[in-house]
Design an enzyme around this catalytic site. Structure first.
Site, PDB file in Angstrom:
ATOM      1  N   GLN A   1      44.932  40.836  36.261  1.00 48.72           N
ATOM      2  CA  GLN A   1      44.967  40.025  37.611  1.00 48.72           C
ATOM      3  C   GLN A   1      45.791  38.721  37.430  1.00 48.72           C
ATOM      4  OE1 GLN A   1      40.134  40.671  37.917  1.00 48.72           O
ATOM      5  NE2 GLN A   1      40.918  39.993  39.805  1.00 48.72           N
ATOM      6  N   HIS A   2      45.841  38.297  38.719  1.00 50.30           N
ATOM      7  CA  HIS A   2      46.326  37.020  38.847  1.00 50.30           C
ATOM      8  C   HIS A   2      47.956  36.719  38.590  1.00 50.30           C
ATOM      9  CE1 HIS A   2      42.067  36.163  39.075  1.00 50.30           C
ATOM     10  NE2 HIS A   2      42.128  36.171  37.593  1.00 50.30           N
TER      11      HIS A   2
ATOM     12  N   ASP B   1      42.180  44.700  36.973  1.00 52.00           N
ATOM     13  CA  ASP B   1      41.395  45.343  35.905  1.00 52.00           C
ATOM     14  C   ASP B   1      39.895  45.285  35.848  1.00 52.00           C
ATOM     15  OD1 ASP B   1      41.408  42.550  35.432  1.00 52.00           O
ATOM     16  OD2 ASP B   1      42.655  42.861  33.607  1.00 52.00           O
TER      17      ASP B   1
END
Length: 472
Positions: free
Chosen positions: A71-72, A238
């Site tokens: 992520q991110h 995830d």
């Protein structure tokens, strides 16, 4: 027998599983490594994905594909669809100052008011991992690159896009084909998890303009097809993919013990925690996924085993040989600082030492109890946001330890189940791919062990919280 593929593009590696869409049976799998670092050019992910696919025997006979990803991460594209600079990953902390600035400015100089704003607007108070903080860092430190940004996407979005045949040279048509899902969009910091919409004003305040953003797809929608004709499912962050892979349903809490720890729940309601402890994410099936992260989990076991001069198998046997409560030893496991509670400069501590209890077995037991107590605090933070856990699914490498299982069953106060070990993120992505193919999420049978629900007769959790409170 239709086949589906699930991809786990994590920080460390890319894993691909090919499964039977009807039964979930594993047909074949492959993997490839990613380069180390907190700043990685996305081309490395694409190369690793191609290698992992080849290692898994290819996708020619696969009917649908989904990508679960870290992520991110900030992937910035120019107007032609080319990557502008290497992606800043979730674990790149150079934007910590930008996170503080975003909070303070939103509150008119009052950090508490700013935190309340962000929790209400997006579900999550900014920290360095969020994409929005990285965009603000980019605008302040690389203004020429920031001015070129025509589109921003996340690692799993970019890989899905590449699987659809797009890439550098795709132009405006290609950028319009970018797609994501609620789970990954909810981790950007410029998406309202509760309302299901992007927040253009937040982007303007961080990047200086509003770039093209991926379409946010519903759980059963598709992002297109591969050139060979396989359906492309929305994909997921995830943690959301792992929830699917572990078979988490409404009311379940997933507790994952890897290098770090995560505790997240499948919930009907979005979270908005101004303390910043709980991130108010969405899940990949139409619900919400409030999440707590800790920095210290299995790394505490590794460090303690090394100190004692034993391997992990011997470490676990030592921990099992000690009684509950470790003879009065209490380990607060903030070895590398901590995220929950937010104590980045903290260190670990060992309390209650006597000549009688200072033994290898008690030290091993205290390490296990300390990590489980830390995760129990994460569970308490979720409960403070209204989560009422029906069952805890214990996953990750650390969950296979019998000592961890014994301690978790006695300390967590909720029924604990240990699913069969697996590649939960890739398996969850494969389950999503099957849903895109059939129109509903399959109920793949999976083996699991239900642990005997004990009680904390030794008062371990209360003692741990007494010593942990010394940090705040």
């Amino acid at each position: 027998m239709p086949l589906v593929a699930g991809v786990d593009s994590s920080t460390q590696s890319c894993k691909v599983v090919i499964r039977d869409a009807d039964t979930g049976a594993l047909v074949r799998q492959g993997r490839a490594a990613h380069p180390e670092g907190t700043e990685v050019h996305p081309d490395h992910w694409w190369t690793a994905l191609q290698k992992a696919v080849a290692d898994a025997g290819g996708l020619d006979d696969v009917s649908a594909v989904a990508v679960g990803g870290q992520q991110h991460g900030m992937v910035c594209l120019d107007s032609d669809g080319a990557v502008i600079r290497p992606a800043l990953l979730w674990n790149d902390t150079r934007s910590a100052g930008a996170a503080a600035e975003l909070i303070e400015s939103a509150g008119g100089g009052d950090p508490a008011a700013g935190a309340q704003y962000w929790a209400s607007a997006t579900g999550t108070v900014p920290v360095a991992s969020l994409t929005v903080t990285k965009l603000r860092w980019l605008a302040a430190n690389e203004p020429e690159n920031a001015a070129k940004v025509a589109a921003v996407c996340l690692p799993h979005d970019w890989l899905t896009w590449r699987l659809g045949g797009f890439g550098p040279g795709s132009g405006a048509e290609g950028l319009a084909a970018l797609a994501t899902d609620r789970s990954d969009a909810s981790g950007t910091g410029y998406y309202s998890t509760a309302e299901g919409t992007y927040l253009p004003d937040v982007l303007t305040a961080s990047l200086g303009h509003v770039p093209a953003l991926p379409r946010v797809l519903g759980p059963l929608e598709t992002a297109g097809k591969t050139p060979a004709g396989a359906l492309l499912a929305p994909g997921a962050g995830d943690n959301a993919a792992a929830a699917l892979g572990a078979g988490a349903a409404l009311g379940d809490v997933v507790m994952s013990l890897g290098t770090s720890g995560t505790v997240f729940a499948v919930s009907d309601n979005p979270a908005a925690d101004p303390s910043g402890l709980v991130a108010g994410f969405a899940d990949a099936a139409g619900h919400y996924l409030p999440l707590v992260c800790t920095l210290n989990a299995t790394r505490i076991f590794d460090a303690t085993a090394a100190l004692l001069g034993v391997d992990l198998a011997e470490f676990n046997q030592l921990a099992l040989s000690a009684g509950p409560g470790a003879g009065g030893l209490t380990l607060v496991p903030y070895f590398d600082g901590e995220r929950t509670p937010n104590l980045p400069d903290a260190t670990g501590s060992l309390h209650g030492i006597t000549r009688a209890n200072y033994t290898p077995a008690n030290l091993a037991r205290a390490a296990v109890e300390g990590v489980v107590c830390s995760l129990a605090d994460g569970l308490a933070a979720l409960q403070a946001q209204g989560v009422q856990p029906k069952r805890i699914l214990l996953v990750g490498g650390g969950a296979q330890s019998v000592a961890v299982q014994e301690v978790a069953a006695s300390l967590l106060g909720t029924a604990v189940t240990v699913p069969q070990p697996g590649e939960y993120v890739a398996d969850g992505a494969a389950r999503q791919a099957a849903a895109a193919l059939t129109g509903q999420f399959p109920n793949w049978a999976a083996d699991a062990v239900d642990l005997h629900h004990g009680t904390d007769d030794a008062g371990v959790l209360a003692r741990y919280r007494r010593f942990a409170s010394l940090y705040t």
